[in-house]
Write a protein that holds these residues in place. Structure first.
Motif, PDB file in Angstrom:
ATOM      1  N   TYR A 187      16.123  -0.314   5.946  1.00 27.43           N
ATOM      2  CA  TYR A 187      14.825  -0.928   5.690  1.00 27.43           C
ATOM      3  C   TYR A 187      14.621  -2.136   6.598  1.00 27.43           C
ATOM      4  O   TYR A 187      15.564  -2.851   6.918  1.00 27.43           O
ATOM      5  CB  TYR A 187      14.712  -1.371   4.226  1.00 27.43           C
ATOM      6  CG  TYR A 187      14.819  -0.247   3.234  1.00 27.43           C
ATOM      7  CD1 TYR A 187      13.690   0.437   2.790  1.00 27.43           C
ATOM      8  CD2 TYR A 187      16.060   0.149   2.733  1.00 27.43           C
ATOM      9  CE1 TYR A 187      13.792   1.478   1.877  1.00 27.43           C
ATOM     10  CE2 TYR A 187      16.170   1.191   1.822  1.00 27.43           C
ATOM     11  CZ  TYR A 187      15.038   1.847   1.402  1.00 27.43           C
ATOM     12  OH  TYR A 187      15.137   2.873   0.507  1.00 27.43           O
ATOM     13  N   SER A 188      13.388  -2.350   6.987  1.00 26.97           N
ATOM     14  CA  SER A 188      13.075  -3.524   7.797  1.00 26.97           C
ATOM     15  C   SER A 188      12.768  -4.702   6.886  1.00 26.97           C
ATOM     16  O   SER A 188      12.091  -4.540   5.860  1.00 26.97           O
ATOM     17  CB  SER A 188      11.860  -3.241   8.690  1.00 26.97           C
ATOM     18  OG  SER A 188      11.384  -4.441   9.277  1.00 26.97           O
ATOM     19  N   ASP A 354       5.547   3.283   5.669  1.00 24.95           N
ATOM     20  CA  ASP A 354       4.515   4.197   5.169  1.00 24.95           C
ATOM     21  C   ASP A 354       5.093   5.529   4.715  1.00 24.95           C
ATOM     22  O   ASP A 354       4.447   6.277   3.986  1.00 24.95           O
ATOM     23  CB  ASP A 354       3.462   4.441   6.251  1.00 24.95           C
ATOM     24  CG  ASP A 354       2.653   3.185   6.560  1.00 24.95           C
ATOM     25  OD1 ASP A 354       2.612   2.291   5.689  1.00 24.95           O
ATOM     26  OD2 ASP A 354       2.078   3.100   7.655  1.00 24.95           O
ATOM     27  N   GLU A 355       6.305   5.841   5.159  1.00 23.27           N
ATOM     28  CA  GLU A 355       6.921   7.109   4.792  1.00 23.27           C
ATOM     29  C   GLU A 355       7.863   6.993   3.586  1.00 23.27           C
ATOM     30  O   GLU A 355       8.401   7.988   3.120  1.00 23.27           O
ATOM     31  CB  GLU A 355       7.699   7.668   5.985  1.00 23.27           C
ATOM     32  CG  GLU A 355       6.807   7.990   7.178  1.00 23.27           C
ATOM     33  CD  GLU A 355       7.600   8.484   8.378  1.00 23.27           C
ATOM     34  OE1 GLU A 355       6.961   8.885   9.356  1.00 23.27           O
ATOM     35  OE2 GLU A 355       8.843   8.464   8.311  1.00 23.27           O
ATOM     36  N   ILE A 356       8.066   5.767   3.103  1.00 18.25           N
ATOM     37  CA  ILE A 356       8.944   5.561   1.956  1.00 18.25           C
ATOM     38  C   ILE A 356       8.258   6.060   0.686  1.00 18.25           C
ATOM     39  O   ILE A 356       7.123   5.687   0.397  1.00 18.25           O
ATOM     40  CB  ILE A 356       9.313   4.074   1.804  1.00 18.25           C
ATOM     41  CG1 ILE A 356      10.116   3.606   3.016  1.00 18.25           C
ATOM     42  CG2 ILE A 356      10.120   3.840   0.531  1.00 18.25           C
ATOM     43  CD1 ILE A 356      10.414   2.122   3.004  1.00 18.25           C
ATOM     44  N   LYS A 357       8.950   6.891  -0.046  1.00 18.55           N
ATOM     45  CA  LYS A 357       8.404   7.422  -1.294  1.00 18.55           C
ATOM     46  C   LYS A 357       9.258   6.899  -2.449  1.00 18.55           C
ATOM     47  O   LYS A 357      10.442   7.222  -2.544  1.00 18.55           O
ATOM     48  CB  LYS A 357       8.386   8.946  -1.273  1.00 18.55           C
ATOM     49  CG  LYS A 357       7.514   9.534  -0.165  1.00 18.55           C
ATOM     50  CD  LYS A 357       7.445  11.048  -0.264  1.00 18.55           C
ATOM     51  CE  LYS A 357       6.636  11.626   0.886  1.00 18.55           C
ATOM     52  NZ  LYS A 357       5.251  11.134   0.893  1.00 18.55           N
ATOM     53  N   ILE A 358       8.666   6.102  -3.300  1.00 19.99           N
ATOM     54  CA  ILE A 358       9.368   5.553  -4.458  1.00 19.99           C
ATOM     55  C   ILE A 358       9.211   6.524  -5.623  1.00 19.99           C
ATOM     56  O   ILE A 358       8.095   6.794  -6.066  1.00 19.99           O
ATOM     57  CB  ILE A 358       8.803   4.170  -4.849  1.00 19.99           C
ATOM     58  CG1 ILE A 358       8.787   3.232  -3.640  1.00 19.99           C
ATOM     59  CG2 ILE A 358       9.609   3.583  -5.999  1.00 19.99           C
ATOM     60  CD1 ILE A 358      10.151   2.959  -3.052  1.00 19.99           C
TER      61      ILE A 358
END
Length: 369
Positions: A187-188, A354-358
């Protein structure tokens, strides 16, 4: 006795036989077939050169493989830990009180705390043995929200550029900092996100906040939004009151400030943060099936001998003497003959926010708030 006679052709030149016993001299062949002999010579030299180069390349490959094998065997884990330490800077601050300085706080200092990039203890009195952040709020449990709020504000104003991630823990929390960095690596710090053990923030199972005791960590962007947006808007955060549960309040404030509650579980959906000691997860029904923890957790609770992530980040309610035990078992104890490489010991690819899915809550057990 049998006699043998050698018959030679007539007109045999014995002088010629003596001069050329094996036929035509080499020098005469070269003179007669110069191109053919030159080609044979070049082919022979080429074969020798190719064989030598091939042999050297094989030796280089074998040597390089041995170097890589030795490096993996002796230095791989250490090298990855050093890489993470350099690339994932973590500032840790620990909530404590003056009466716990010489007991709990010192155990944190001498065990996991020394592995943080920076370490501070938030308290109401200074101490010569460690760096403190003095928050002039009474040392009572009901005022933890006020201490937490002001500690993060102070760190933002004075130490923001010294780290990429900012972790809050209690003085009875034990953290495996290397595993924390491993979690954060992909993660940034520019992502507005925070991690910890997810509890339900409401009875609709829509959002979550992080357990205070298990420790939670904010990205650089999350801390910036918390202070710049949340603490400047009383409709988003309780900025004029000190009481109430600090983890619930900061969870609400971060959500209102546009910070995402990340999923800190590993790829097998095993917990890396724990609000209790290990046996609460490893021993089935340790607290009983009606314990509040089961209904309050955002993700479904699993209890079994294999239910903790092998890259666990934190435990809570760890007694002072047990911190030294945890530290010894992880960093000093060796089991002879079992030191094998893990195929997973590689750093993951970086993620795009934007591609991270929680994942949504998968815990259907209701808890009455």
């Amino acid at each position: 006795m049998t006699e043998f006679h050698l018959t030679l052709p007539q007109n045999t030149d014995f002088n010629k036989i003596r001069e050329e016993p094996f036929g035509e001299p080499i020098r005469r062949r070269i003179h007669r077939y110069p191109k053919r002999m030159l080609i044979l010579l070049l082919v022979g030299i080429s074969v020798i050169i190719l064989y030598t180069n091939w042999n050297n390349e094989i030796d280089d490959i074998v040597n390089n493989m041995q170097v890589i094998r030795n490096r993996k065997h002796n230095l791989r884990n250490e090298t990855l830990a050093e890489t993470l330490e350099r690339e994932v800077r973590v500032l840790c601050w620990v909530m404590t009180t003056p009466e716990n300085h010489k007991t709990k706080a010192l155990h944190v200092l001498h065990t996991w705390g020394k592995r943080c990039t920076r370490l501070f203890f938030v308290t109401s009195k200074t101490d010569d043995e460690f760096e403190t952040i003095i928050v002039p709020i009474e040392d009572k449990y009901e005022f933890l929200w006020g201490k937490t709020r002001e500690a993060f504000r102070y760190i933002y104003n004075n130490h923001f550029d010294e780290a990429d991630w900012f972790m809050k823990a209690d003085d009875d929390t034990f953290v495996f900092v290397e595993n924390l960095r491993y979690l954060l690596y992909e993660y940034s710090p520019d992502m507005p996100i925070h991690f910890g053990y997810n509890f339900k923030l409401d009875n609709k199972n829509i959002s979550s906040y992080m357990s205070g005791g298990g420790g939670y960590i904010l990205s650089k962007e999350a801390l910036s939004r918390f202070v710049e947006i949340g603490l400047n808007d009383s409709t988003k955060c309780r900025i004029n009151e000190n009481n109430n549960a600090e983890d619930v309040e900061i969870g609400k404030c971060l959500l209102a400030s546009g910070v995402v509650a990340g999923d800190g579980r590993d790829k097998f959906y095993k917990q890396r943060f724990s609000p209790f000691e290990p046996f609460a997860t490893l021993i089935p029904n340790y607290y009983g099936t009606k314990f509040w923890y089961y209904g309050y957790s955002f993700y479904h609770v699993h209890n079994c001998r294999d239910c903790l992530s092998k890259y666990v980040v934190s435990f809570h309610y760890v007694a002072s003497h047990n911190m030294d035990v945890y530290n010894f078992l992880k960093y000093d104890l060796e089991v002879f003959g079992l030191d094998e490489l893990e195929e997973e010991d590689v750093l993951p690819e970086k993620l795009i926010f934007d591609e991270i899915k929680i994942p949504e809550s998968d815990n259907s057990i209701e808890y009455h708030f």
